[in-house]
Scaffold this motif. Structure first.
Motif, PDB file in Angstrom:
ATOM      1  N   GLU A 308       0.884  -1.169   0.000  1.00 24.41           N
ATOM      2  CA  GLU A 308       0.000   0.000   0.000  1.00 24.41           C
ATOM      3  C   GLU A 308       0.909   1.201   0.000  1.00 24.41           C
ATOM      4  N   ILE A 309       0.820   2.035  -1.013  1.00 19.28           N
ATOM      5  CA  ILE A 309       1.712   3.198  -1.078  1.00 19.28           C
ATOM      6  C   ILE A 309       1.205   4.238  -0.078  1.00 19.28           C
ATOM      7  N   PRO A 310       2.025   4.618   0.900  1.00 16.80           N
ATOM      8  CA  PRO A 310       1.554   5.571   1.911  1.00 16.80           C
ATOM      9  C   PRO A 310       1.116   6.885   1.257  1.00 16.80           C
ATOM     10  N   VAL A 329       3.281  -4.432 -11.277  1.00 11.96           N
ATOM     11  CA  VAL A 329       2.885  -5.572 -12.113  1.00 11.96           C
ATOM     12  C   VAL A 329       3.829  -6.758 -11.902  1.00 11.96           C
ATOM     13  N   ALA A 330       5.118  -6.428 -11.646  1.00  5.31           N
ATOM     14  CA  ALA A 330       6.122  -7.483 -11.509  1.00  5.31           C
ATOM     15  C   ALA A 330       6.273  -7.962 -10.067  1.00  5.31           C
ATOM     16  N   ALA A 331       5.490  -7.390  -9.149  1.00  2.00           N
ATOM     17  CA  ALA A 331       5.633  -7.737  -7.734  1.00  2.00           C
ATOM     18  C   ALA A 331       4.781  -8.961  -7.393  1.00  2.00           C
ATOM     19  N   GLU A 332       4.944  -9.401  -6.147  1.00  2.00           N
ATOM     20  CA  GLU A 332       4.103 -10.505  -5.681  1.00  2.00           C
ATOM     21  C   GLU A 332       2.998  -9.883  -4.826  1.00  2.00           C
ATOM     22  N   GLY A 333       1.759 -10.038  -5.219  1.00  2.00           N
ATOM     23  CA  GLY A 333       0.649  -9.453  -4.461  1.00  2.00           C
ATOM     24  C   GLY A 333       0.316  -8.059  -4.962  1.00  2.00           C
ATOM     25  N   PRO A 334      -0.934  -7.620  -4.695  1.00  2.00           N
ATOM     26  CA  PRO A 334      -1.401  -6.345  -5.241  1.00  2.00           C
ATOM     27  C   PRO A 334      -0.724  -5.123  -4.611  1.00  2.00           C
ATOM     28  N   THR A 335      -0.713  -4.044  -5.373  1.00  2.00           N
ATOM     29  CA  THR A 335      -0.233  -2.752  -4.898  1.00  2.00           C
ATOM     30  C   THR A 335      -1.399  -1.777  -4.953  1.00  2.00           C
ATOM     31  N   VAL A 336      -1.544  -0.997  -3.872  1.00  2.00           N
ATOM     32  CA  VAL A 336      -2.694  -0.087  -3.778  1.00  2.00           C
ATOM     33  C   VAL A 336      -2.193   1.350  -3.761  1.00  2.00           C
ATOM     34  N   THR A 356      -5.757   1.380 -18.692  1.00  2.00           N
ATOM     35  CA  THR A 356      -6.170   0.871 -20.012  1.00  2.00           C
ATOM     36  C   THR A 356      -5.022   0.113 -20.667  1.00  2.00           C
ATOM     37  N   GLY A 357      -3.824   0.679 -20.607  1.00  2.00           N
ATOM     38  CA  GLY A 357      -2.679   0.029 -21.248  1.00  2.00           C
ATOM     39  C   GLY A 357      -2.374  -1.326 -20.617  1.00  2.00           C
ATOM     40  N   LEU A 358      -2.400  -1.374 -19.288  1.00  2.00           N
ATOM     41  CA  LEU A 358      -2.073  -2.653 -18.626  1.00  2.00           C
ATOM     42  C   LEU A 358      -3.162  -3.690 -18.876  1.00  2.00           C
ATOM     43  N   ARG A 359      -4.411  -3.247 -18.939  1.00  2.00           N
ATOM     44  CA  ARG A 359      -5.487  -4.208 -19.274  1.00  2.00           C
ATOM     45  C   ARG A 359      -5.274  -4.768 -20.676  1.00  2.00           C
ATOM     46  N   GLU A 367      -9.527   0.492 -11.006  1.00  2.00           N
ATOM     47  CA  GLU A 367      -9.276   1.941 -10.976  1.00  2.00           C
ATOM     48  C   GLU A 367     -10.271   2.599 -10.035  1.00  2.00           C
ATOM     49  N   THR A 368      -9.830   3.572  -9.254  1.00  2.00           N
ATOM     50  CA  THR A 368     -10.737   4.369  -8.425  1.00  2.00           C
ATOM     51  C   THR A 368     -10.570   5.834  -8.839  1.00  2.00           C
ATOM     52  N   ASP A 369     -11.351   6.727  -8.210  1.00  2.00           N
ATOM     53  CA  ASP A 369     -11.241   8.146  -8.585  1.00  2.00           C
ATOM     54  C   ASP A 369      -9.836   8.678  -8.349  1.00  2.00           C
ATOM     55  N   ASP A 370      -9.215   8.234  -7.253  1.00  2.00           N
ATOM     56  CA  ASP A 370      -7.918   8.825  -6.886  1.00  2.00           C
ATOM     57  C   ASP A 370      -6.801   7.801  -6.798  1.00  2.00           C
ATOM     58  N   GLY A 371      -6.943   6.684  -7.502  1.00  2.00           N
ATOM     59  CA  GLY A 371      -5.870   5.701  -7.452  1.00  2.00           C
ATOM     60  C   GLY A 371      -6.238   4.427  -8.184  1.00  2.00           C
ATOM     61  N   ALA A 372      -5.626   3.332  -7.767  1.00  2.00           N
ATOM     62  CA  ALA A 372      -5.867   2.047  -8.422  1.00  2.00           C
ATOM     63  C   ALA A 372      -5.277   0.933  -7.569  1.00  2.00           C
ATOM     64  N   THR A 373      -5.828  -0.256  -7.753  1.00  2.00           N
ATOM     65  CA  THR A 373      -5.172  -1.453  -7.235  1.00  2.00           C
ATOM     66  C   THR A 373      -4.635  -2.208  -8.444  1.00  2.00           C
ATOM     67  N   ILE A 374      -3.346  -2.478  -8.404  1.00  2.00           N
ATOM     68  CA  ILE A 374      -2.682  -3.131  -9.530  1.00  2.00           C
ATOM     69  C   ILE A 374      -2.438  -4.577  -9.128  1.00  2.00           C
TER      70      ILE A 374
END
Ligand code: S3P
Length: 434
Positions: A308-310, A329-336, A356-359, A367-374
């Motif tokens: 989770e990015i602070p 994308v290259a990590a283990e587990g989601p990034t928020v 869009t590009g990663l999809r 995607e959320t209004d102010d971020g994303a979970t990758i």
């Protein structure tokens, strides 16, 4: 097939070698502006020969400032003094540069002549009320389009007065525009930010002899001061280095040394984020370059973990999210990522462009209004639209290095705004990019 400039990125070699990254864009813009307004001759070393920063220099040349280019990345600037600019003929073209347009709005609002600032397709869509609002409070008269976008028609001859301004969003460009107008205003101008942003304007004004009080999150100066010419050494741009920091972190077998990279703490949030994810980045040969901390960065491949990015670190890495998304994308587990709504009003809507590009390459992004979970995963083939955004194009050039196939990246011409020669440097250390 179209003939527009594009790249094909695919799996390359482990990255190896030593890189000298071009000069910092934010510092180069300011160095040109302040040297132009100073009394006397200043020398700039390490100037970014990018389209954005050259556009800013060309604008000052149109207002009577003489520049010499003794060699690439060097400028000798014959300053005309704060009251020495001449009325330009015709529109002033800021190209792709939000920094150029917003800082110039503050400066030109105080001149005795009218001026018109225009930009390219991307800049013409970006919000300008964030600067014209506070400048109007100071007495400036600037017209935008009805929706607050450029061109900016700046009416000369306004008598500006100092204000105390609390920024609604953390923005170094808005802070700088207000401070530059404040140099010409009667009385004192002060700004307070919701979160500290890059302080190059404050540091560099001081280097040019201006009395300015500042600390993280606030700055204050008196109007009516003059600038004294000085020499500026521009550090390597951390935001350009970011693509290689991420690439070396995620490509197995990599080890890269990036020489003398600017490490202003308001720019290096990506280092904190990547270290949280387990990256192996060491700093060597710490020194100072024109009052800015610099060091060599040695980056080795590491197994990254999603994080989770602070939210507090977001403004310190605001330009690095396209690169961070590829690390995620290259990590283990989601990034928020949260608290990053500003990404929607950069050179493109970077949250949408990255999602869009990663999809397209087969990944899941919420995607959320102010971020994303990758959500990490294998990168496939596809065609990416960079939307004319230099950082989206370079981020997907990195992504392509992990692709199981080929990634075509369209609309790459604007890479030259911040990082001319990116592809040459990248292929030199092992990228497959043609
Ligand atoms: C910049 C400030 C940041 C950054 C931009 C350059 C500057 O923008 O995103 O690339 O040079 O002042 P904001 O002012 O919108 O935060």
């Amino acid at each position: 097939m179209t003939s527009q400039p594009h790249w094909i990125a695919s799996k390359g070699q482990p990255l190896q070698g030593t890189l000298d990254i071009p000069g910092d864009k934010s510092v180069s813009h300011r160095a040109v502006m302040f040297a132009a307004l100073a009394d006397g001759t200043s020398r700039i070393d390490g100037f970014l020969e990018g389209e954005d920063t050259r556009a800013t220099a060309a604008i000052f040349a149109r207002m009577g400032v003489r520049f010499e280019t003794p060699s690439p990345s060097r400028r000798i600037v014959h300053g005309v003094g704060v009251d020495g600019l001449k009325a330009p003929q015709g529109e002033l073209d800021c190209g792709n540069a939000g920094t150029g347009m917003r800082l110039l709005a503050g400066l030109l609002a105080a001149q005795p002549f009218d001026s018109v600032l225009v930009g390219d397709e991307s800049l013409s869509k970006r919000p300008m009320r964030r600067v014209t609002g506070p400048l109007a409070q100071m007495g400036a008269r600037i017209d935008t389009q009805a929706d607050g976008t450029p061109p900016l028609h700046i009416h000369g001859g306004a008598q500006l007065h100092g204000i105390h301004y609390e920024l609604p969003v953390a923005s170094a460009q808005v802070k700088s525009a207000v401070l530059l107008a404040g140099l010409y205003a009667q009385g004192e101008t002060s700004v307070v930010e919701p979160h500290p942003t890059r302080d190059y304007t404050e540091r560099m004004l001081r280097a040019f002899g201006v009395e300015i009080d500042f600390e993280p999150g606030r700055a204050r100066l008196r109007g009516g001061q003059r600038l004294r010419a000085t020499d500026i050494a521009v550090p390597a741009d951390f935001s350009s280095a970011a693509f290689f920091i991420v690439a070396a972190s995620i490509i197995p077998g990599s080890q890269l040394r990036l020489r003398s990279v600017g490490l202003n703490p308001r720019r290096t949030g990506l280092l904190a984020a990547l270290r949280l994810m387990g990256a192996d980045i060491t700093e060597e040969n710490h020194s100072e370059h024109g009052g800015e901390p610099v060091a060599d960065l040695v980056v080795r491949h590491a197994r990254l973990k999603g994080a989770e990015i602070p939210v507090e670190v977001v403004p310190d890495m605001i330009d690095e999210f396209p690169a961070l998304f590829i690390a995620a994308v290259a990590a283990e587990g989601p990034t928020v990522v949260r608290g990053a709504a500003e990404l929607r009003v950069k050179e493109s809507d970077r949250l949408a462009a990255m999602a869009t590009g990663l999809r397209t390459l087969g990944l899941r992004i919420d995607e959320t209004d102010d971020g994303a979970t990758i959500h990490p995963g294998a990168l496939g083939s596809g065609t990416i639209e960079s939307h004319g955004d230099h950082r989206i194009a370079m981020a997907f050039a990195v992504a392509g290095q992990l692709s199981t196939g080929q990634v075509r990246i369209n609309d790459i011409a604007n890479v030259a705004t911040s990082f001319p020669g990116f592809d040459r440097l990248a292929t030199g250390v092992g990228f497959a990019l043609a």
